[in-house]
Design an enzyme around this catalytic site. Structure first.
Site, PDB file in Angstrom:
ATOM      1  CE1 TYR A 132       8.414  15.293  -5.200  1.00 13.56           C
ATOM      2  CE2 TYR A 132       6.272  14.796  -6.084  1.00 13.56           C
ATOM      3  CZ  TYR A 132       7.153  14.804  -5.030  1.00 13.56           C
ATOM      4  OH  TYR A 132       6.769  14.309  -3.818  1.00 13.56           O
ATOM      5  CE  LYS A 183       9.933  24.207   7.417  1.00 12.61           C
ATOM      6  NZ  LYS A 183       9.425  23.891   8.762  1.00 12.61           N
ATOM      7  CG  ASP A 215       6.742  22.541  10.379  1.00  8.45           C
ATOM      8  OD1 ASP A 215       6.062  23.368   9.732  1.00  8.45           O
ATOM      9  OD2 ASP A 215       7.650  22.887  11.155  1.00  8.45           O
ATOM     10  CG  ASP A 239       3.759  12.821  -3.146  1.00  9.86           C
ATOM     11  OD1 ASP A 239       2.849  11.999  -2.958  1.00  9.86           O
ATOM     12  OD2 ASP A 239       4.846  12.527  -3.667  1.00  9.86           O
ATOM     13  CG  ASP A 243       0.037   9.103   0.166  1.00  7.79           C
ATOM     14  OD1 ASP A 243      -0.760   9.384  -0.748  1.00  7.79           O
ATOM     15  OD2 ASP A 243       0.874   8.175   0.087  1.00  7.79           O
TER      16      ASP A 243
END
Ligand code: NAD
Length: 357
Positions: A132, A183, A215, A239, A243
């Protein structure tokens, strides 16, 4: 029975309502703060604070920003960018998002009640680094003459170490289990992440550390979310996972969050947005904001006692069957934002009377 000594210098809490339902939900938090202040808690709420005031405050309580009136603006002029800038300017690198299942609301979850019953996960997301904020970013023309977009993912050793430390410290106060999500099978950034988190883990032998690919973590969160205690992860993965976790708990109107700096100064806000569809109608659920206030007392002011009283009051009003529309099942009586705020204030003081007896 009063909350605290009057002699202490009051801590300053900046209230930033923002847009949409922000004003309504912050009004309920302000109501509770004012009542606590009158009862002797050394706090000074600063209503409708400006950003510069927010910088000087000990903690900031934010409603929500954004809305349709900004939709036509370019990205850099939108209020969401202002929020990103505040987080960066205040050095708020640690985002804490609990996902908690209340027994009264288990049926509001999209998962089966038996999968979410008793769920209590804390997601610790790094907030000021990663893709980001990485540079370079932008658009360019590649060798084939095509336009391509690109971003840069990166994390430094020190950025990873400080968020890992927050993760371990929080796990230590809970069930002592920390799962680091990355990851590392694909990304170099994640290989470093895993190495650094493992090294920090050596200083916290009492916490059980595990690692999981993002994942798999996304899948495990819906398969068996109760296996997690604390999850620590980077900005992008956090992020998305936070959620996802928020839906496990039922309504978005129930979930608080904290963003902390290195000295535990914090910005506290509900995870939901400005909900323009219900703004100004006394329909918004103020509980996520009120629970954010509880987090403020726990993490910035070190007053777990006050936090617990607020959280208990929320459980009490839910136990009494009080519901705003977002958490009501068909046929249940619905109350408004102000009535819910009043009920929590009443329950906080009900708790005190019960304890004093
Ligand atoms: P939203 O969270 O505002 O609303 C999503 C849905 O949840 C809506 O149906 C809304 O009515 C409902 N909802 C949200 N909060 C509720 C509450 N407290 N009580 C009852 N129902 C509630 O998300 P959105 O509609 O995607 O976004 C609206 C605006 O908010 C956008 O401009 C977005 O950019 C902004 N936003 C801001 C923040 C923030 O300030 N941190 C976070 C997310 C979205």
């Amino acid at each position: 029975m009063r909350f605290g000594a009057c002699r202490e210098a009051p801590v300053k809490i900046a209230l930033l309502p923002g847009d949409g339902i922000g004003r309504e939900i912050i009004a309920e938090a302000a109501k509770l703060l004012e009542r606590l202040r009158r009862d002797g808690l050394p706090i000074e709420p600063m209503p409708d604070a400006t950003l510069s005031l927010a910088r000087r405050a000990d903690a900031v309580m934010l409603g929500a920003v954004g809305g349709p009136r900004y939709d036509a603006l370019p990205r850099e002029s939108r209020p969401e960018q202002g929020l990103l800038a505040i987080r960066k300017a205040l050095g708020l690198f640690a985002n804490l998002r609990p996902a908690l299942s209340y027994p009264e609301l288990e049926r509001a979850s999209s998962l089966k009640p038996e999968v979410v019953a008793g769920l209590d996960v804390m997601i610790v997301r790094e907030l000021t680094g990663d893709i980001y904020f990485g540079a370079p970013r932008g658009r360019r023309t590649n060798a084939a003459g095509e336009t391509e977009g690109f971003d840069t993912m990166h994390y430094s050793d020190s950025e990873i170490r400080r968020i890992a430390q927050v993760g371990f410290e929080i796990a230590r106060k809970r069930q002592k289990k920390l799962c680091s999500v990355d990851k590392a099978n694909v990304l170099d950034t994640s290989i470093l992440w895993r190495e650094v988190v493992t090294a920090v883990g050596k200083d916290h032998p009492d916490v059980q550390l595990s690692h999981m690919y993002v994942d798999n973590a996304a899948m495990q969160l819906v398969r068996d979310p109760r296996q997690f205690d604390v999850i620590v992860t980077g900005n992008l993965f956090g992020d998305i996972l936070s959620d996802e976790a928020s839906m496990l708990a039922g309504s978005i109107g129930m979930l608080p969050s904290a963003s902390l700096d290195a000295n535990r100064k914090g910005l506290y806000e509900p995870i939901h947005g400005s909900a323009p569809d219900i703004a100004g109608q006394n329909k918004a659920n103020p509980l996520a904001t009120i629970l954010s206030l509880a987090m403020m007392f726990r993490y910035t002011f070190g007053r777990a006692d006050v936090a617990e009283r607020i959280e208990q009051a929320v459980r009490k009003v839910l136990g009494q069957g009080l519901r705003t529309a977002d958490i009501a099942l068909p046929g249940e009586r619905v109350i408004g934002t102000r009535e819910m705020g009043d009920a929590v204030v009443g329950a906080v003081y009900g708790n005190i009377r019960e304890r004093a007896r």
